[in-house]
Design a protein around this motif. Structure first.
Motif, PDB file in Angstrom:
ATOM      1  N   ILE A 177       6.198  -7.851  47.148  1.00 52.80           N
ATOM      2  CA  ILE A 177       7.792  -7.586  45.649  1.00 52.80           C
ATOM      3  C   ILE A 177       7.387  -7.360  45.311  1.00 52.80           C
ATOM      4  CG2 ILE A 177       8.485  -8.664  48.660  1.00 52.80           C
ATOM      5  CD1 ILE A 177       8.558 -11.295  46.885  1.00 52.80           C
ATOM      6  N   ALA A 178       8.573  -6.739  44.669  1.00 48.51           N
ATOM      7  CA  ALA A 178       8.455  -6.921  42.953  1.00 48.51           C
ATOM      8  C   ALA A 178       7.283  -7.502  42.125  1.00 48.51           C
ATOM      9  CB  ALA A 178       9.545  -6.931  42.118  1.00 48.51           C
ATOM     10  N   THR A 179       8.206  -9.809  42.974  1.00 48.25           N
ATOM     11  CA  THR A 179       7.063 -10.899  42.113  1.00 48.25           C
ATOM     12  C   THR A 179       5.885 -10.836  42.761  1.00 48.25           C
ATOM     13  OG1 THR A 179       8.046 -11.787  43.457  1.00 48.25           O
ATOM     14  CG2 THR A 179       9.015 -11.758  41.557  1.00 48.25           C
ATOM     15  N   GLY A 180       5.099  -9.857  43.348  1.00 50.83           N
ATOM     16  CA  GLY A 180       3.834 -10.249  44.203  1.00 50.83           C
ATOM     17  C   GLY A 180       4.020 -10.395  45.600  1.00 50.83           C
ATOM     18  N   LEU A 181       3.043 -11.082  46.248  1.00 50.20           N
ATOM     19  CA  LEU A 181       2.876 -10.987  47.883  1.00 50.20           C
ATOM     20  C   LEU A 181       3.715 -11.665  48.628  1.00 50.20           C
ATOM     21  CD1 LEU A 181      -1.137 -11.945  48.269  1.00 50.20           C
ATOM     22  CD2 LEU A 181       0.005  -9.500  48.402  1.00 50.20           C
ATOM     23  N   THR A 182       4.329 -11.030  49.710  1.00 51.02           N
ATOM     24  CA  THR A 182       5.187 -11.922  50.203  1.00 51.02           C
ATOM     25  C   THR A 182       4.657 -13.314  50.840  1.00 51.02           C
ATOM     26  OG1 THR A 182       5.070 -10.728  52.398  1.00 51.02           O
ATOM     27  CG2 THR A 182       6.574  -9.432  50.771  1.00 51.02           C
ATOM     28  N   MET A 183       4.996 -13.821  51.840  1.00 51.56           N
ATOM     29  CA  MET A 183       4.635 -14.953  52.836  1.00 51.56           C
ATOM     30  C   MET A 183       3.507 -14.214  53.874  1.00 51.56           C
ATOM     31  SD  MET A 183       3.952 -18.046  52.873  1.00 51.56           S
ATOM     32  CE  MET A 183       5.320 -18.624  51.668  1.00 51.56           C
ATOM     33  N   THR A 184       4.017 -12.632  54.163  1.00 52.79           N
ATOM     34  CA  THR A 184       2.630 -12.769  55.448  1.00 52.79           C
ATOM     35  C   THR A 184       2.126 -12.250  54.808  1.00 52.79           C
ATOM     36  OG1 THR A 184       4.312 -10.317  55.681  1.00 52.79           O
ATOM     37  CG2 THR A 184       4.960 -12.853  56.943  1.00 52.79           C
ATOM     38  N   GLY A 185       2.110 -11.489  53.142  1.00 48.32           N
ATOM     39  CA  GLY A 185       0.885 -11.194  52.394  1.00 48.32           C
ATOM     40  C   GLY A 185       0.076 -12.325  52.138  1.00 48.32           C
ATOM     41  N   VAL A 186      -0.025 -13.209  51.866  1.00 47.19           N
ATOM     42  CA  VAL A 186      -0.448 -14.672  51.297  1.00 47.19           C
ATOM     43  C   VAL A 186      -1.213 -15.118  52.541  1.00 47.19           C
ATOM     44  CG1 VAL A 186       0.102 -16.967  50.978  1.00 47.19           C
ATOM     45  CG2 VAL A 186       1.540 -15.318  49.244  1.00 47.19           C
ATOM     46  N   PHE A 187      -0.439 -15.345  53.884  1.00 52.60           N
ATOM     47  CA  PHE A 187      -1.133 -15.226  54.718  1.00 52.60           C
ATOM     48  C   PHE A 187      -2.089 -14.010  55.001  1.00 52.60           C
ATOM     49  CE2 PHE A 187       2.359 -18.343  56.199  1.00 52.60           C
ATOM     50  CZ  PHE A 187       0.998 -19.254  55.887  1.00 52.60           C
ATOM     51  N   HIS A 188      -1.845 -12.501  55.082  1.00 51.58           N
ATOM     52  CA  HIS A 188      -3.212 -11.703  54.698  1.00 51.58           C
ATOM     53  C   HIS A 188      -4.223 -12.047  54.334  1.00 51.58           C
ATOM     54  CE1 HIS A 188      -4.071  -7.214  56.508  1.00 51.58           C
ATOM     55  NE2 HIS A 188      -4.779  -7.423  54.757  1.00 51.58           N
TER      56      HIS A 188
END
Length: 219
Positions: A112-123
């Motif tokens: 998202i604009a501010t960085g990774l989503t929660m799923t992105g963090v887990f990824h």
């Protein structure tokens, strides 16, 4: 005496199938996806929610991950007499399959604009765990299969490790402040070279497993 077509044989085939499937799908989807540059874009972006091949590539990653886990278990069963080193190497293969395969397929690299989503963090976390595991696998494999037993593979292990470290460092340039420098721009290239070398190495391990198993079953 073990049968020639038992768990070890099929787990080695699973490793071969996983390696070839991931390599072919990476190239195929990269070429077929519009507005995607295999040299500049990461492999993870193919599986993000906005990717037109998100569902297909994620499913393939999960299947590849399961096959690699099966491969890792079979590896330990074949080399169990090597003790602790074989057990560690087995877990490294399993963690790679779980992190870069299953984990990457389940948790998409969304932003998202501010960085990774929660799923992105887990990824990122699971993928990083998998990368670290497979990066140091060659060092452990040099203990499982020492130089006096197989000099060529011993040398290959060191080459894969050194190449892997260099390519990962190049890939990490994507986090640098200057995202327009050569190393940052071609992050997709460094990642794909690392993946290619990794799978060549896993393929060589699978072939060694099959050859070793066939020799033992003839005794």
């Amino acid at each position: 005496m073990r049968k020639p077509h038992d768990y070890t044989f099929f787990s080695a085939l699973a490793g071969i199938l996983a390696s070839l499937t991931d390599l072919v799908s990476m190239v195929m989807f990269g070429v077929c996806s519009l507005d995607y540059n295999s040299l500049k874009d990461t492999v993870s972006s193919l599986g993000s929610s906005v990717s037109p091949v998100s569902a297909q590539i994620s499913a393939i990653w999960i299947i590849v991950g399961v096959l690699l886990i099966f491969f890792g278990i079979g590896f330990y069963r074949e080399f169990s007499e090597k003790g602790r080193s074989a057990r560690i190497a087995s877990w490294m293969i399993i963690l790679y399959g779980f992190g870069e395969g299953v984990g990457s397929g389940v948790f998409k690299a969304d932003r998202i604009a501010t960085g990774l989503t929660m799923t992105g963090v887990f990824h990122e976390i699971l993928g990083g765990l998998g990368i670290i595991s497979i990066l140091f696998l060659p060092l452990i494999m040099r203990k499982v299969i020492p130089g006096k037993e197989n000099p060529a593979f011993h040398a290959l292990s060191m080459f894969v490790f050194i190449s892997g470290v260099i390519l990962i460092l190049l890939f990490l340039f994507r986090y640098s402040a200057n995202e327009t420098n050569f190393f940052s721009v071609y992050k997709g290239l460094w990642q794909r070279l690392f993946i290619l070398i990794t799978y060549i190495y896993l393929l060589s391990i699978a072939v060694l497993m099959i050859k070793r198993h066939q020799k033992q079953t003839k005794r």
